[in-house]
Structures are given as structure tokens and as C-alpha cells.
Design a protein around this motif. Structure first.
Motif, short mmCIF file in Angstrom:
data_model
loop_
_atom_site.label_atom_id
_atom_site.label_comp_id
_atom_site.label_asym_id
_atom_site.label_seq_id
_atom_site.Cartn_x
_atom_site.Cartn_y
_atom_site.Cartn_z
N UNK A 1 0.91 -1.27 -0.01
CA UNK A 1 -0.20 -0.12 0.24
C UNK A 1 0.69 1.08 -0.03
N UNK A 2 1.71 1.43 0.85
CA UNK A 2 2.76 2.59 1.00
C UNK A 2 3.56 2.47 -0.22
N UNK B 1 -3.87 2.22 8.03
CA UNK B 1 -2.62 2.10 7.35
C UNK B 1 -2.71 2.90 6.17
N UNK C 1 -3.25 6.58 6.79
CA UNK C 1 -1.74 7.27 7.10
C UNK C 1 -0.85 7.42 6.00
N UNK C 2 -0.98 6.51 5.09
CA UNK C 2 -0.06 6.37 3.88
C UNK C 2 -0.81 7.64 3.16
N UNK D 1 0.30 10.74 4.36
CA UNK D 1 1.94 11.15 4.01
C UNK D 1 1.93 12.03 2.69
#
Lengths: 536, 352
Positions: free
Chosen positions: B226-227, B257, B260-261, B264
Motif C-alpha cells: 500500500x505505501x 494504514x 496514514x499513507x 503522508x
């Protein structure tokens, strides 16, 4: 070019008895430079443009080049290197021996060109030691495995693999058939990654090789198969297996007549390396190990006997493994155990041999902690780590990576392994590591990366797209509740499966890197590289 | 006796509904979507209103509250049941107030002055009997049902306002709302969708195959990536199980998650959630993260006895990570959710 030079040698040979040998050498050199320049001009302009586009920031310590301006440098160096033994044996030289010598020179130049392609940098001993203050523009040759979408690059690779069947043998022999196989891609590739290879595990490269294999040593074939099927996985394991296979190769090697071990062995290794990179792209640690071996081989003095040389090389490899991998992990454990306190809850991801070693050592030193193992599909490497830790008796918890936000409030530290540390401070590691670092940062949990210095590499990268590895897409297929939704994904035309292997973690997510040289911040990686280069 | 028959019939239906609720929680994921559950709950409440014995609004509300408590106890994670009950209670209050003739505004807002002077005597207000109350309430519940049926279409109609061409959209798991949203946009625009399969149940695979049927370019990625791919994503569009009172989400695990990604990389996070998912719960109530599934889906090996394994189903996503809520009444910022909630539910009904 070979034909022209052969013709030249005939002409030259006739004149050899009459003319001065030194002038002869100079004329030969000039003619060769001429040929080289002509060839360069044909290929020069399109290549130069490509390389200028991909030129990286000049690294002060590395003068490695591909630009034509520096092409002249290896030629006189090689010529001068070969000049001294030639000068000593001048009177005894005959036509055939001169021819063989010239061929050897050409082969070694070609090998050094290929060596640049593999390693990306040139650190061979044939060049004079460059001072760190040389600020020449660094134009690195882009590795083949990230140029899949360029048909010109693919054609060049295919030609190189074909040539390699001959390069180690010399033109006098006429071995037909077996060449290093070129693996073909499998399945629909996501458009963002069309510049990378995507192979299927069901088509190993060894299928295309006929038996008996004459070009590639059998232990290398076995190694390549183990890589491509995923039997040997993990950065350290792959490097150690590679070095052991090379030990076997050196053991079985015998110098052909009129060849020097230091040059011929390096040429012999090139098709092996091409084969291995076809099986699975080389890791940074493997690249560094190969550079080291090639350097050691080239450093063998020419008057050394074959048995002696082999013994020296075996010892070098053993000491490399011992120093860079085994002793390094001992040193890293020592530093890391200082960071583990009683009552800690440590989170680890996947299966890193180094992190497992650290945890086992800490447990033996009577530290009280428990471990949370985070795992992810499709590789599910965490199960292996779990098995090893439970066998030691460490208390473990197991979650999948999607449960990370659930489990992180309990965690006090995160230990991660790395596949490579890049020169701009980014950590290249198994896919999912950057996610763990991101969420840990959000929960203010310290992230410690453990990495040996032999995994540090000169490359720079800012995202996980430009240089990565695509694994078999069929691994994502799974059956749940009796239904396998992705079973026929190939028939559905707008569906793609993406199975990335690596990702890069930005340095602001990482709090500390523990190496065998000590505990450093992520941004000090280029300093360590510079220190290492000065040492070498 | 016809009355007794009606009652037994009603209690049978309620029992069968309760057992269905209990059962659907033990399967992998919900066997029916939240929309269906909401519709069935509302239909059942209409039936209770029609067939149960009650004299005035207060008694009806008591009956509904009692049944409602049983239903929410059967499946606490299925919050749409509780939401529908609160909606119906609010409808009853409104209809009662309208029958009495007083304006709705004054009854709703509990001003500080009123609280001090009246001293909580609002319960007595519901003892009056009105003949047309039943009919009015049933009519209002019918309106609620039609609203429920149109929610997905209302959300999909807004798709073209949010998706431009050649976008890369990321989503996670399987949400029927998001599926309809993307399919509607795909009729006019061309874009790519990246679906994160949501281990361990991998609902993302179903979502991907369903999107491909409409010729949408789809890519399935494992959760770990994902990130890694987020830097190329233009928007993240997700569905959710519940929208909490503070504007946060209770969504499928892995969503935090993802959020959050996205934060970012400054990628907007859009949540497609119909209004019936809005719940007056706040994040620190139990069942926030848990409802752990049986862990043998993630770990099959024999050392299961020596390790702890966790398999949570839901994640909490705080409102700071969310950019926009798209619901059947339009788009809203997370900071406005509390206001919408006060229009849907009466404060006294927050605790059933």
C-alpha cells in the motif's frame, strides 16, 4: 573488428622481424584506438543521449565512467599492463603468440565493460587508484533488468548473452549451441512497471538449457534454479550461496594454455553472472560480493602458480564470508542487545536472518522481552521467523500486516532488516517495511534497522517504482470460502496482479541503523561508503 | 384469537431476524450488506408498529426500545440495526409532536434554560393518545424505506463530480457503495483502480473482478504494497462499516494504514457512506477494534498452541485523516458529522 585485426596481424607479423618492436606496439595501439573510435561513433550519439538522460549526480569518490572521453584510459593502461611481460619475452614471440595476446587484451576489455554493466561502478585494479577529489561526471550504465520496456536494450542483452558463449573459449574453438538463455516475461504487466521483468515460477530458465551444459558450471545452474524457485531467499543466504558456488567454480577451474588466470577466470565468471541475473535479478549484496571477487582475481600476480592462486582465492572468499557476514552479525548483535531492555515488546517483520539472530542472542543473555511477528501475503515469510523464535522459547504473537494499527499501541520497539541501504539514506527492504515504519512513526515507536555494511550500495532511489522486482503474479491467487476469484485473471483483459518484492523507506521514518561499524543515523550511509572506498 | 395470532406471528419474525443477525456475524464477512440489514430492520419496525399492542407513543417507544436492545445485543458490530431503531424513535417523536401541534424546533433543542427549569419532565409528554399517530408513523417509516432504497444511487450520482479522467484511484477490500460509485463514473470517464486485497479474507479480489466486468483497469496489490504504490495514487476512495459521532470511521482492518499513507502523500481520502451508517457511538466504546475472527484463517501450523495470534476485523480511523464524506445527502467534511447526527437522532436515544 576481429577480422580486421586478424588481417592486420598478418601484415604486422611479416614486418615484425624487420621493424622496431616498440614502434610496432605503438602503431598497433593507434590502429586499435582508431577502430574503437569508429565503432563508438556509430553507436555513440544514440547511446550518449540515453546516458545523458539517466546521468546521476556526480559522486566525488567514484570516477567510474562510460563516456567516450575516458575510453582511452583503459586502452593504454591495459596495453601498458601487458607491455611489461611482453617486453621481457620479446625475442621469443612468434606470430601466433602475438595474436593470442591481442585477443586476450580485447577480451579483457570486453570483460571490464561487462563488469561495469554488472556492478554499475568500476573498481577494478586495472585502473590507477582514483583520488576521492576527482569530480568527473558519473554516467552509470543502467542495469538491464530495469530496461525491459526498451527494445534496443533487450536486443543488446540478447546479443550479449549470445556472445558470452564464445568469450570464455577463444575464437579458435567452435562450440555451437548452448548460450545463456533469455527468459521471457509472463502475464500482463501493470503499466507502471512495464520497465521490469515479470517471470513465472513455472518456467524456470533451466528449461531452456540443454544437457550437458558446457558454458555454465553445474553448481551455478543449481544455484540459479534455487534462486528462481525461491528455495534460497534472503539477502545473506543468497550471497553466501553465491560465494560457495564460486568457490566450487574456482576449484574446478583450470587455466587454458596461453591464458592468464587473472584475466581468464574473470571472463569465465561473466556468463555465470548473466545466467544468475536471468534467474533472479542480483541483489546489492551479491553485486558487492561479485565486485570483491573480481577485484581479488585481477589482483592475483601473474607469476603465481595455479594451485597457489586457487588457494588464495578460496581463502579470500572464506574470509569475506567470515568478516562481512558472520562476524558482522556478531558485532551488530552486541550493539543491538544494548538497545533491548527488560519488559520490551519488539515488533519484527518477515524473516530477516540478522534480526532473528539478534533476538536469539538477546534471549540467551537473559533479556526479558516478547516478540510480535508481522507477516504479509503472499510470501508469508513471518511463519519461518515465528518457527525459529518459538523453537528458542521466545514468547511470540503473530499478526498480519493489516492488523498493524491494532497491535502497535502495545509495541515498544520495531526491529527491521534491510536488503540494501542506498546512498541517499533510503532503506531498501521487503515490501511492507515502509508501511511498518510509517505507522510506527505515527504511534511514536522507535524504528531500528539492522544492516551489515557489505549491503551498502552506491545507488540512489526515491520511490519503489524505478528499480524493483516483480514476483510471480500467480502467488496472489487464493481460495477463500471455496471460491477463487482471481483464478482466470489472465483471461480478464483489464485485470492486473502486482506482486512487488521490495520497497524503499524514507530516512525520516528510521531512527537508527545498527551496522557492524556502530550505530549510525540513516543519513550517514554515504560517509560509510566513502570510508570503505578509501580503505580499499 | 386474531390478536394473539398477530402477536405470535410478530414474535416469530423478530426471533428469526435475531437469529439471522447472530448467524451473519459468524461467517467470513457479512453475508448481507449493511443496506439490506437496514431495510430489513426498518421493515420489521414497521411491522411492530402495525401489529403490536400500544396505546400511546410512549408505549410504542418502549416496545421498540426493548426489541432494539435485543437486536443490538445479537450482533453488536452491526450498527445499522441500532441506527435504524434510533431513526424510527425520532420519527415517532416528530409525529407525536406534530400531532400535538407544537413546533418541532422547540422540542428538539434542549436549551440550557429548559433543562434547568423543566427538570426532565419530557417523558410525560408522550402519554397522550392520538388516533392518527399509527398511520402517520407508518407513513413516515415508508418514507424512510424509500430513502434507504435510493441511497446507493444517490451516492453514485455524485461520482462524476469527484473523478476526473486518467486518475489512479485506490481502494481497499470490498464495498458495494464504492463499487457502484466507480462503475457509475466509469461509464463516462477512463481511470485506473488499484485494489488492496484485504488479508486474510481477501475481499479485494471479488471487488477487482467485479470492477473488471465494467472494463475498468484494475490492479490487485497485497496489503504490504500500500505505501509503496501510494505515491502514484491520486485519490483514495473507501467504504466503511460505521461512521462514528466524532467523524471517525470504523472500517475494515488495514484502513488506518491506508489513511496514514494517504496523509503522508497528501492524497485525499474520500469515504462513501450512506446516512444510515452514521452512528452516535464514540471511539472508546467496546467493540472498537475487536470482533476478532477465528485465527485459524491466518495460521494453520501446529505451533498455534504456543503463540498468540490476533485477527481483528475493524480499524479505527481518526477524523483528521479523512478529507470528505460522500453520502446520499451530499458531500460533507468530517467536522460536520456531529451536526448531521443531531438532525437524525434525538439525544435521548443515543443510549437505547
Amino acid at each position: 573488428m576481429m577480422l580486421i585485426s586478424a588481417a592486420m596481424t598478418l601484415v604486422v607479423g611479416h614486418e615484425l622481424q624487420s621493424a622496431e618492436p616498440k614502434e610496432e606496439k605503438q602503431r598497433l595501439r593507434k590502429e586499435k584506438k582508431q577502430h574503437k573510435k569508429n565503432k563508438k561513433d556509430d553507436r555513440g550519439p544514440p547511446e550518449k543521449e540515453k546516458e545523458k538522460e539517466k546521468a546521476s549526480v556526480p559522486a566525488p569518490s567514484k570516477p567510474a565512467t562510460q563516456s567516450p572521453a575516458h575510453k582511452a584510459a583503459p586502452v593504454p593502461v591495459n596495453a601498458s599492463a601487458s607491455e611489461s611481460p611482453v617486453a621481457a619475452e620479446k625475442p621469443a614471440k612468434s606470430k601466433a603468440e602475438l595474436r593470442a595476446e591481442r585477443r586476450a587484451r580485447q577480451d579483457s576489455e570486453r570483460a571490464s565493460k561487462q563488469g561495469k554493466k554488472e556492478g554499475g561502478q568500476q573498481s577494478t585494479s586495472s585502473k590507477p587508484k582514483a583520488t576521492p577529489n576527482e569530480l568527473q561526471p558519473v554516467v552509470k550504465r543502467l542495469p538491464d533488468h530495469v530496461q525491459v520496456d526498451d527494445p534496443v536494450a533487450l536486443k543488446k542483452l540478447a546479443k550479449k548473452l549470445e556472445r558470452q558463449q564464445k568469450s570464455g573459449q577463444g575464437c579458435s574453438l567452435n562450440i555451437t549451441g548452448v548460450k545463456v538463455p533469455l527468459r521471457s516475461d509472463y502475464g500482463y504487466k501493470v503499466s507502471l512497471f512495464s520497465h521490469l521483468h515479470q517471470y513465472s515460477r513455472k518456467n524456470p530458465p533451466t528449461q531452456q538449457i540443454s544437457i550437458p551444459v558446457t558454458v555454465i558450471h553445474p553448481s551455478i545452474v543449481r544455484l540459479g534454479l534455487q534462486y528462481s524457485q525461491g528455495i534460497i531467499a534472503g539477502s545473506n543466504a543468497r550471497s553466501v550461496a553465491l560465494l560457495h558456488a564460486f568457490k566450487q567454480v574456482i576449484q574446478d577451474y583450470s587455466t587454458p594454455p596461453n591464458e592468464e588466470l587473472s584475466r581468464d577466470l574473470v571472463n569465465k565468471l561473466s556468463p555465470y553472472i548473466s545466467f544468475l541475473s536471468q534467474c533472479r535479478p542480483l541483489s546489492a549484496s551479491m553485486g558487492n560480493a561479485i565486485k570483491y571477487i573480481k577485484k581479488e582475481i585481477s589482483n592475483i600476480p601473474s607469476q603465481c602458480k595455479e594451485e597457489e592462486a586457487k588457494r588464495i582465492l578460496q581463502e579470500c572468499i572464506d574470509s569475506y564470508i567470515n568478516e562481512k557476514i558472520i562476524l558482522a552479525s556478531e558485532a551488530i548483535s552486541k550493539y543491538a542487545i544494548e538497545k533491548i531492555s527488560d519488559g520490551d515488546v519488539i515488533l519484527v517483520y518477515g524473516c530477516s536472518s540478522l534480526v532473528n539472530h539478534i533476538l536469539c542472542e538477546a534471549f540467551e543473555k537473559q533479556r526479558k522481552f516478547r516478540v510480535i511477528v508481522v507477516d504479509s501475503r503472499p510470501r508469508l515469510e513471518g511463519r519461518e521467523a515465528l518457527r525459529r523464535l518459538v523453537k528458542k522459547g521466545i514468547r511470540c504473537t503473530y499478526v498480519l500486516i493489516s492488523a498493524l494499527s491494532y497491535i502497535l499501541p502495545e509495541v515498544s520497539k520495531v526491529f527491521l532488516g534491510a536488503h540494501a541501504l542506498l546512498a541517499n539514506g533510503y532503506v531498501m527492504s521487503r515490501v511492507g517495511t515502509s508501511q511498518i515504519a510509517l505507522v510506527a512513526k505515527a504511534y511514536n515507536v522507535p524504528v531500528l534497522v539492522c544492516c551489515e555494511t557489505y549491503k551498502f550500495c552506491e545507488r540512489v532511489q526515491t520511490d519503489s517504482f524505478v528499480s524493483n522486482e516483480l514476483d510471480d503474479p500467480d502467488d496472489l491467487i487464493v481460495t477463500r470460502n471455496g471460491k477463487t476469484h482471481l483464478e482466470n485473471w489472465q483471461t480478464v483483459k483489464s485485470l492486473g496482479l502486482l506482486n512487488l518484492v521490495y520497497d524503499v523507506t524514507p530516512p525520516d521514518f528510521v531512527d537508527l541503523v545498527i551496522t557492524d561499524l556502530g550505530m549510525i543515523p540513516c543519513t550517514s550511509v554515504p560517509v560509510v561508503l566513502r570510508v570503505k572506498n578509501v580503505d580499499q | 384469537m386474531p390478536g394473539a395470532d398477530k402477536e405470535t406471528d410478530l414474535s416469530e419474525r423478530i426471533e428469526s431476524f435475531l437469529s439471522e443477525l447472530k448467524r451473519c456475524g459468524s461467517g467470513a464477512g457479512s453475508l448481507r450488506g449493511s443496506a439490506e440489514t437496514a431495510r430489513e430492520t426498518t421493515a420489521l419496525l414497521r411491522r411492530i408498529t402495525a401489529q403490536a399492542r400500544w396505546g400511546n407513543a410512549g408505549e410504542l417507544m418502549e416496545i421498540i426500545r426493548k426489541e432494539g436492545r435485543r437486536m443490538t445485543a445479537a450482533q453488536p458490530s452491526e450498527t445499522t440495526v441500532g441506527n435504524m431503531i434510533r431513526r424510527v424513535l425520532k420519527i415517532i417523536r416528530e409525529e407525536y409532536a406534530r400531532s400535538r401541534g407544537s413546533s418541532e424546533e422547540t422540542d428538539q433543542q434542549e436549551s440550557l434554560h429548559k433543562l434547568l427549569t423543566s427538570g426532565g419532565s419530557s417523558e410525560d409528554n408522550f402519554r397522550q393518545h392520538f388516533t392518527h399517530l399509527k398511520a402517520n408513523v407508518i407513513e413516515a417509516i415508508n418514507e424512510l424505506l424509500t430513502e434507504l432504497e435510493g441511497t446507493t444511487d444517490n451516492i453514485s450520482m455524485q461520482a462524476l463530480e469527484h473523478i476526473h479522467s486518467n486518475e489512479v484511484i485506490m481502494t481497499i477490500g470490498r464495498s458495494r457503495t464504492v463499487e457502484a460509485f466507480l462503475k457509475d463514473a466509469a461509464r463516462k470517464r477512463k481511470f485506473h483502480v488499484i485494489v488492496a486485497e484485504c488479508a486474510p479474507f481477501c475481499q479485494g479480489h471479488e471487488m477487482a473482478t467485479s470492477l473488471c466486468k465494467e472494463d475498468i483497469e484494475t490492479t490487485v496489490i497485497p496489503d504490504a504494497a500500500i505505501f509503496a504504490v501510494m505515491s502514484r495514487v491520486n485519490k483514495v476512495i473507501i467504504g466503511t462499516q460505521t461512521v462514528l459521532a466524532n467523524g471517525g470511521l470504523r472500517a475494515v482492518n488495514g484502513t488506518h494504514t491506508l489513511a496514514l499513507a494517504a496523509k503522508h502523500h497528501s492524497t485525499p481520502l474520500i469515504v462513501c457512506a450512506p446516512m444510515f451508517k452514521l452512528s452516535p457511538q464514540v471511539p472508546d466504546t467496546p467493540y472498537n477494534h475487536t470482533k476478532l475472527k477465528s485465527v485459524d484463517t491466518i495460521l494453520y501450523i501446529h505451533i498455534l498452541s504456543k503463540v498468540n495470534a490476533h485477527c481483528p476485523v475493524f480499524d479505527y480511523v481518526p477524523p483528521e485523516l479523512i478529507t470528505l464524506f460522500i453520502s446520499n445527502i451530499g458531500g460533507n467534511a468530517p467536522s460536520y458529522i456531529y451536526r448531521l447526527m443531531s438532525e437524525l437522532y434525538h439525544p435521548e436515544d443515543h443510549e437505547l
